[in-house]
Scaffold this active site. Structure first.
Site, short mmCIF file in Angstrom:
data_model
loop_
_atom_site.label_atom_id
_atom_site.label_comp_id
_atom_site.label_asym_id
_atom_site.label_seq_id
_atom_site.Cartn_x
_atom_site.Cartn_y
_atom_site.Cartn_z
N CYS A 289 0.83 -1.21 0.00
CA CYS A 289 0.00 0.00 0.00
C CYS A 289 0.86 1.26 0.00
CB CYS A 289 -0.92 -0.02 1.21
SG CYS A 289 -0.03 -0.39 2.72
N GLU A 386 -3.57 3.48 -8.31
CA GLU A 386 -2.73 2.49 -7.64
C GLU A 386 -2.62 1.25 -8.53
OE1 GLU A 386 -4.36 0.65 -4.12
OE2 GLU A 386 -2.45 0.88 -3.09
#
Ligand code: NAD
Length: 478
Positions: A289, A386
């Site tokens: 992340c 992402e």
């Protein structure tokens, strides 16, 4: 072609005993689920490892009731110094069984054994040791000593056991009981953790592990008997969870996605910076992340950094995750591989230039070569979304203020990196970055004493350190 040839050095998988099928861990026992079963595969080979039960709403209800009873009768009233003994015992068993846990994590997740062995599992044990130390000192936490009750915890597949530890250790230390759901592609180490809870004689119902997919997660989040929801995963699901609990008195912490900038100034120590860039984006195949997925490099050194970076990337060894030489393992699932490919194709279509390390990809399993894109502009999807894979987007800047402006130009705010030899510049730039964690002249360093969490769409609440206790005590905000 690598300049060195390595003899294979595979870790033995004989150390793990994978069962054909697994039930749900409820009230201290493995029980069959009411729903159907699903398979978990080794992403490096596509071999089916085991069948796992899928918990439905009735299983969730059973688990929440077991957790409530354990909270009311045993764990809530137990003095902190007694709870601490269980946490220390769990931490020690994790250390004793570390090889088994590391091999199982590598088989189910696809990550290199050297990472599972040297990063994931030691950090998991460290979290249990750290929070064991807090259990009898909560009056010094600043958040009081009263637990919340039953915590419903839902975690992702990128660090299956580590995310479990981040959730379970502080919850138990504060006196809560838990119902935890691991991700559907990586359930096996959570089930081995359930065995460890049995081995530690943890009272039944204190930890319950329910396997399943999104529907199981939703049933946990929405169960009226859950007092606290702790979620780590994608921003989209995080938003759905925030909506689901709005208007209830459940407390929530959300640890969501990221798109970190790794900023390299022209005075940075070059070799260390290149290692930091590689560690930032290729560690755990970029399934991180807080990965440094946007390299912001000062224009005057961009050519030199890129040349050194490509040379270094060409030496990364991709292949069998159980091989101790392996640097880059398998992508965790076919679905994640499809997403990485889709975004990479979009990057080329939008005009960025793609370069991939010249490595051979195995013919079975899910693989993606370490890749970088140059000529990336801030509007490109590969700079904004992402990717959650081994793909680096490279942008350049001229001045520190331009670096800060570009770094903050993202809906996310989880982490960032700064590479420079000037301490004053580190302090100046770090203070202007809207990111929960800022690393200076290093990247991807995790420590249980240090709080971790996001700004903006990367979520709210902190995990780790004293701040991590706030999420599990009545006197905390989250
Ligand atoms: P995901 O959101 O698809 O799934 C995460 C978990 O949520 C899984 O267990 C899944 O089964 C469950 N889930 C899915 N739908 C649900 C619903 N409607 N209600 C409740 N639970 C549901 O994310 P993922 O693909 O497993 O993980 C990757 C994401 O996790 C990335 O975005 C990454 O950045 C993020 N992540 C964040 C952190 C952090 O600390 N901020 C750490 C690791 C991963």
């Amino acid at each position: 072609m690598s300049i060195f040839e390595y003899a294979p050095a595979p870790e033995s998988r004989a150390v793990v005993d994978i069962k054909e099928s697994y039930g749900l861990f409820v009230n201290g026992e493995f029980t069959s689920g009411a729903g159907t079963a699903f398979k978990t595969v080794n992403p490096a080979t596509e071999e089916v490892l085991a069948e796992v039960a899928e918990a439905d709403a009735s299983d969730v209800d059973r688990a929440v009731k077991a957790a409530r009873k354990a909270y009311d009768k045993v764990w809530g009233p137990m003095p902190g110094r007694e709870r601490a003994k269980y946490l220390y015992r769990i931490a020690r068993i994790i250390q004793e069984r570390s090889r088994e846990l590391a091999v199982l994590e590598t088989l189910d997740n696809g990550k290199p054994i050297k990472e599972a062995r040297d990063v994931d599992v030691p950090t998991v044990a460290a979290h249990f040791f750290y929070y064991a130390g807090w259990a009898d000192k909560l009056e010094h936490s600043g958040y009081g000593t009263t637990p919340l009750g039953v915590a419903g915890q839902v975690i992702p597949w990128n660090f299956p056991l580590l995310m479990l530890a981040w959730k379970v250790a502080p919850a138990l230390a504060c006196g809560n009981t838990v119902v935890l759901k691991p991700a559907e592609t990586t359930p096996l180490t959570a089930l081995l953790f359930a065995e460890i809870c049995q081995q530690a004689d943890l009272p039944p119902g204190v930890v319950n592990i329910l396997t399943g997919a999104g529907e199981t997660g939703r049933a946990i989040v929405e169960h009226p008997g859950v007092d606290k929801v702790a979620f780590t995963g994608s921003t989209d699901v995080g938003k759905a969870i925030a909506r689901a609990v709005a208007g209830t008195d459940k407390k929530v912490t959300l640890e969501l996605g990221g798109k970190a900038a790794n900023i390299v100034f022209d005075d940075a120590p070059m070799d260390q910076a290149v290692e930091g860039i590689v560690n930032g984006i290729f560690f755990n195949q970029g399934h991180v992340c807080c990965a440094g997925s946007r390299l912001l490099v000062q224009e005057s050194v961009a050519d030199e950094v890129l040349e050194r970076l490509k040379r270094r990337m060409a030496t990364l060894r991709l292949g069998d995750p159980l091989d101790k030489n392996t640097d880059v393992g398998a992508i965790n699932s076919a679905a994640q591989l499809a997403r990485i490919r889709e975004l990479s194709v979009a990057g080329e279509a939008e005009g960025a230039e793609r370069w991939s390390a010249p490595c051979e990809l195995p013919t079975s399993g899910y693989w993606f070569a370490p890749t970088l894109f140059t000529g990336v502009s801030q509007a490109h999807r590969i700079a904004r979304e992402e990717i959650f894979g081994p793909v680096l987007s490279v942008l350049t800047f001229r001045t520190p203020s331009e670096a800060v402006e570009k770094a903050n130009n993202t809906p996310y705010g989880l982490s960032a990196g700064i590479w420079t030899e000037k301490g004053s510049r580190i302090l100046d730039v770090a203070g202007k970055l809207r990111a929960g964690v800022v690393w200076a002249n290093t990247f991807n360093k995790f420590d249980p004493t240090s709080p971790f969490g996001g700004y903006k769409e990367s979520g709210y609440g902190r995990e780790g350190g004293r701040h991590g206790l706030a999420a599990y005590l009545k006197g905390g905000q989250a």
